[in-house]
Design a protein around this motif. Structure first.
Motif, short mmCIF file in Angstrom:
data_model
loop_
_atom_site.label_atom_id
_atom_site.label_comp_id
_atom_site.label_asym_id
_atom_site.label_seq_id
_atom_site.Cartn_x
_atom_site.Cartn_y
_atom_site.Cartn_z
N UNK A 436 -47.54 -0.01 -9.78
CA UNK A 436 -47.93 0.52 -8.57
C UNK A 436 -46.67 1.16 -8.44
N UNK A 437 -45.54 1.38 -8.86
CA UNK A 437 -44.08 1.85 -8.53
C UNK A 437 -44.53 3.28 -8.00
N UNK A 438 -45.32 4.10 -8.87
CA UNK A 438 -45.46 5.61 -8.34
C UNK A 438 -46.30 5.71 -7.11
N UNK A 439 -47.24 4.75 -7.09
CA UNK A 439 -48.26 4.94 -5.75
C UNK A 439 -47.52 4.44 -4.61
N UNK A 440 -46.53 3.61 -4.68
CA UNK A 440 -45.64 2.90 -3.71
C UNK A 440 -44.60 4.16 -3.28
N UNK A 441 -44.20 4.58 -4.26
CA UNK A 441 -43.26 5.59 -3.98
C UNK A 441 -43.61 6.83 -3.28
N UNK A 442 -44.88 7.20 -3.36
CA UNK A 442 -45.45 8.38 -2.89
C UNK A 442 -45.72 8.03 -1.55
N UNK A 443 -45.66 6.71 -0.96
CA UNK A 443 -46.05 6.65 0.43
C UNK A 443 -44.84 5.92 0.99
N UNK A 444 -43.76 6.01 0.39
CA UNK A 444 -42.26 5.44 0.92
C UNK A 444 -42.39 4.00 1.10
N UNK A 445 -43.03 3.25 0.35
CA UNK A 445 -42.97 1.68 0.47
C UNK A 445 -42.06 1.05 -0.54
N UNK A 446 -41.30 0.64 0.03
CA UNK A 446 -40.26 -0.23 -0.82
C UNK A 446 -40.63 -1.89 -1.44
N UNK A 447 -40.02 -2.07 -2.44
CA UNK A 447 -40.23 -3.35 -3.22
C UNK A 447 -38.85 -3.95 -3.18
N UNK A 448 -39.10 -5.31 -2.97
CA UNK A 448 -37.81 -6.35 -3.02
C UNK A 448 -38.21 -7.62 -3.78
N UNK A 449 -37.45 -8.05 -4.65
CA UNK A 449 -37.42 -9.38 -5.30
C UNK A 449 -36.21 -10.41 -5.12
N UNK A 450 -36.47 -11.33 -4.38
CA UNK A 450 -35.28 -12.37 -4.23
C UNK A 450 -35.88 -13.72 -4.66
N UNK A 451 -35.76 -14.03 -5.91
CA UNK A 451 -36.44 -15.04 -6.48
C UNK A 451 -35.31 -16.49 -6.64
N UNK A 452 -34.33 -16.05 -6.60
CA UNK A 452 -33.10 -17.07 -6.73
C UNK A 452 -33.15 -17.63 -8.10
N UNK A 453 -33.46 -16.91 -9.32
CA UNK A 453 -33.84 -17.15 -10.55
C UNK A 453 -34.90 -18.39 -10.70
N UNK A 454 -35.75 -18.56 -9.84
CA UNK A 454 -36.94 -19.74 -9.76
C UNK A 454 -37.61 -19.19 -11.09
N UNK A 455 -38.22 -20.38 -11.84
CA UNK A 455 -39.00 -20.03 -12.81
C UNK A 455 -40.11 -21.31 -12.63
#
Length: 568
Positions: A436-455
Motif C-alpha cells: 500500500x506504500x505507493x498508493x498512500x504516497x500518491x495521496x500524501x498519507x503517512x504511516x507510523x508504527x510504534x509497537x514497543x517491540x511487542x510480539x
C-alpha cells in the motif's frame, strides 16, 4: 414449664424471701431488743439490791439468798478482793470454795468502767444455758460489786415463738399464692393457648379462629395477629398468582430452564428442559453431577457446582446442539439455561456450504470473463476498449468478493486452523503495509508504527491478512494528507494492537455493526472504491480464531481505531 407453675414459682419465691427475711429479722432485731430490756432490768435490780444490802457483812449470805428468791434471779455479792460474800445458789459454808470473781468480765468491767456497770453473756457451767450477767459497782462498806444474772432461755423461747408465727403466716401466704397463680393462669393461659393455636393454623395455611379476650394487653396481640393473618392471606394470594404467571411464562419459553440448590439437586425445571434432556414430564431428574454421562459434560457440571458462571458453552446432546449457560444464585444454587440451536447451526452450515460452493463455481467463469475482457481491451477500437475495461474492473471486484467469501467460509467452517508462532508486531505491520506504500504516497498519507517491540503468538499469514484488510479500509476512508498508525501495548496477559486512521470516522449508530458481513456505513462510496463489505468480518473471525477479540472506537471527522486483543 406450665404458666401456673411459673406464676406459683415466682410468687412463692417472693413469699419465701419475705418470710425468710422476717425470720432473720426476728432472730436479730427481736433478740437484741429483748436482751437489752433484760439487761436494763437486771441493772435496776442490782442497784436495788446494792441499796438495801445490810451493813453487817455477816448477814450478806442470807441477804443474797433472800433477794434472789424474791427477785427470781441469781444474786452474787463480791468484795473488793473478788471473793464471793453471798450467792443465791450457795450457802455460807460453800462460799469459801468458790473461785475468785475478780477476773470475771462483768466484774472487771464494773470495777474499771466510769459508769460502774459491766455486762456479759455466756453459757452456764451448771445448766448449760445462756446466762446474762450484770454487775454494778457499789453497796455498803466492804461490798465492791453486786451481780445479778438470769437465764436467756426465755428470750430464745419468745424469738422462736415469733419465728413459728411468721413461718405459719408464710405457709398461709404460699397457699394464697398458689391459688392466685392458678386463677391468673386460668385467666391468661386459655387465651394464650388459643392465640398459639391460631398462629399454628396460620402457619399451616388453615382457617384460624381468634379468641375473644378481655385483657387489654392480650387483646392488642389478638388484633395484631388478626391483621397479620389478613395481610399474609393477601400476600400469599399475590405470591400464588405471581407463581402461576411465572410458571406459565417458564413453560412458554422455548429455552430449557433448570434451577438447582447448592447441593446440585434440581428443584425447578420447564418442559423445554425435560425435552432437550430426554426426560418425561413426571420422570424425576437426577442431580447435576449425574445429569450427563459424557465425561466432558460431567466436567462442565462439576465446574458449575463450584459456583462458576458459564456463558454460551455449546454441548452436543444426541443429534441436538445446545448452548449451555449457568449463573450462580444468591443462596448458593445455580440457574441453568439450555438453548436449542440445532436448526440455526444447520442453517449456518447450509449457508456456508452454499456460499463456498457458489463462490467456487463463480471463480472459474469470472477468470474466463476477465481474461477475454483483457484481450478485448488490447484492441485498437476505442469504444470496445472502454467497454472491455469496465468488464475487467467489475470482474476484478467480483473476483475479490469471491476470494473474500471463500476465505470467510473456510474460517467459519472450521476448515482452517491457525498455526501460531512468535511474531514481532512491528515487522508484520510493515510487511503488510508495503503493497500500500505507493498508493498512500500518491495521496500524501503517512504511516507510523510504534509497537514497543511487542510480539504475539499468531499465524503469520492470518496476521498479514488482518493488517491488509485494516490498511485497505483505512486508506479508502482517510483523506489526502492523513495518517495511519499502528501501536501495541501489553495489558495483563494480553497484547492490544491498535490500528488508527485520521479518516472520516464512523457514527455511533453504525459502530456496533461494522464487523457484520456486507455491512457498509456508506454503501455508495464503498462500492465506488471497490470494497466488498467482508474485510472487517474476516478480521473479526481471524482474531477470534486466535482466542482474541476485536473492538472499534470512532468519532465522526476524527478517525477510527480498531483494537485487536491477542493472548500472549
Amino acid at each position: 414449664m406450665k404458666l401456673v407453675t411459673r406464676l406459683f414459682a415466682s410468687i412463692g419465691l417472693l413469699v419465701a424471701a419475705a418470710v425468710a427475711g422476717s425470720i432473720i429479722a426476728a432472730d436479730v432485731l427481736l433478740r437484741q431488743h429483748l436482751e437489752q430490756e433484760i439487761a436494763t432490768e437486771l441493772e435496776r435490780e442490782a442497784r436495788l439490791v446494792a441499796a438495801f444490802a445490810p451493813a453487817d457483812s455477816t448477814r450478806w449470805p442470807e441477804f443474797a439468798a433472800l433477794a434472789g428468791a424474791r427477785l427470781g434471779r441469781r444474786v452474787t455479792l463480791i468484795d473488793p478482793d473478788g471473793h464471793v460474800r453471798g450467792d443465791t445458789e450457795f450457802d455460807r459454808a460453800s462460799l469459801a470454795q468458790l473461785q475468785n470473781h475478780r477476773d470475771r468480765p462483768e466484774v472487771r468491767a464494773a470495777l474499771d468502767s466510769a459508769r460502774g456497770v459491766g455486762m456479759n453473756e455466756r453459757l452456764s457451767a451448771s445448766t448449760n444455758e445462756r446466762q446474762m450477767y450484770v454487775a454494778i459497782r457499789g453497796g455498803p462498806a466492804g461490798l465492791a460489786v453486786v451481780r445479778v444474772s438470769t437465764t436467756l432461755a426465755i428470750v430464745d423461747a419468745q424469738v422462736h415463738a415469733v419465728q413459728r408465727a411468721v413461718a405459719m403466716a408464710g405457709l398461709v401466704m404460699l397457699l394464697a399464692a398458689w391459688l392466685l397463680a392458678w386463677m391468673l393462669a386460668r385467666a391468661l393461659a386459655w387465651p394464650l393457648l388459643r392465640i398459639a393455636e391460631a398462629a399454628r393454623d396460620i402457619a399451616a395455611g388453615r382457617q384460624a379462629e381468634f379468641p375473644d379476650v378481655r385483657v387489654p394487653e392480650l387483646a392488642h396481640h389478638v388484633d395484631a395477629l388478626r391483621a397479620m393473618h389478613h395481610e399474609l392471606e393477601r400476600r400469599f394470594e399475590d405470591l400464588r398468582r405471581e407463581r402461576e404467571e411465572s410458571r406459565t411464562l417458564l413453560e412458554a419459553l422455548s429455552d430449557g430452564v433448570l434451577a438447582a440448590d447448592k447441593r446440585g439437586i434440581i428443584i425447578e425445571t420447564n418442559a423445554a428442559a425435560r425435552r432437550l434432556l430426554g426426560y418425561g414430564d413426571t420422570e424425576p431428574l437426577p442431580p447435576l453431577g449425574e445429569l450427563f454421562h459424557d465425561r466432558a459434560h460431567r466436567t462442565l457440571m462439576r465446574e458449575v457446582l463450584t459456583g462458576a458462571a458459564v456463558e454460551g458453552r455449546e454441548l452436543a446432546l444426541g443429534d441436538r446442539t445446545v448452548v449451555f449457560s449457568a449463573r450462580p444464585l444468591a443462596d448458593g444454587g445455580t440457574l441453568l439455561v439450555l438453548s436449542d440451536v440445532s436448526d440455526l447451526r444447520r442453517l449456518e452450515t447450509i449457508r456456508r456450504d452454499f456460499v463456498a460452493n457458489v463462490s467456487h463455481e463463480l471463480k472459474t467463469p469470472l477468470t474466463a470473463i476477465a481474461g477475454y475482457a483483457e484481450t478485448l481491451a488490447a484492441e485498437r477500437d476505442p469504444q470496445a476498449t472502454g467497454f472491455a475495461q469496465t468488464i475487467v474492473e467489475n470482474a476484478g471486484r467480483m473476483q475479490r468478493l469471491v476470494d473474500d467469501l471463500l476465505d470467510l467460509s473456510r474460517i467459519e467452517s472450521g476448515g482452517w486452523e491457525p498455526e501460531p508462532r512468535r511474531i514481532e508486531v512491528d515487522a508484520a505491520a510493515r510487511e503488510a503495509w508495503r503493497p500500500f506504500a505507493d498508493r498512500a504516497a500518491s495521496r500524501g498519507i503517512g504511516f507510523e508504527s510504534t509497537t514497543n517491540s511487542a510480539s504475539i503468538n499468531s499465524d503469520p499469514e492470518a496476521l498479514r491478512q488482518i493488517f491488509t484488510n485494516l490498511f485497505d479500509n483505512a486508506l479508502r476512508h482517510t483523506p489526502q494528507g492523513g495518517k495511519i498508525r499502528v501501536a501495541a501495548q501489553r495489558a495483563g496477559n494480553r497484547v492490544v494492537v491498535r490500528v488508527s486512521d485520521t479518516g472520516s470516522g464512523i457514527g455511533a449508530d453504525h459502530l456496533p455493526r461494522i464487523f457484520e458481513r456486507f455491512y457498509r456505513v456508506d454503501p455508495g462510496r464503498s462500492r465506488q472504491e471497490g470494497g466488498t463489505g467482508l474485510g472487517l468480518a474476516i478480521v473479526k473471525h481471524l482474531v477470534e480464531a486466535h482466542g482474541g477479540r476485536v473492538e472499534a472506537e470512532s468519532e465522526l471527522g476524527r478517525g477510527t481505531t480498531i483494537l485487536l486483543y491477542f493472548v500472549t
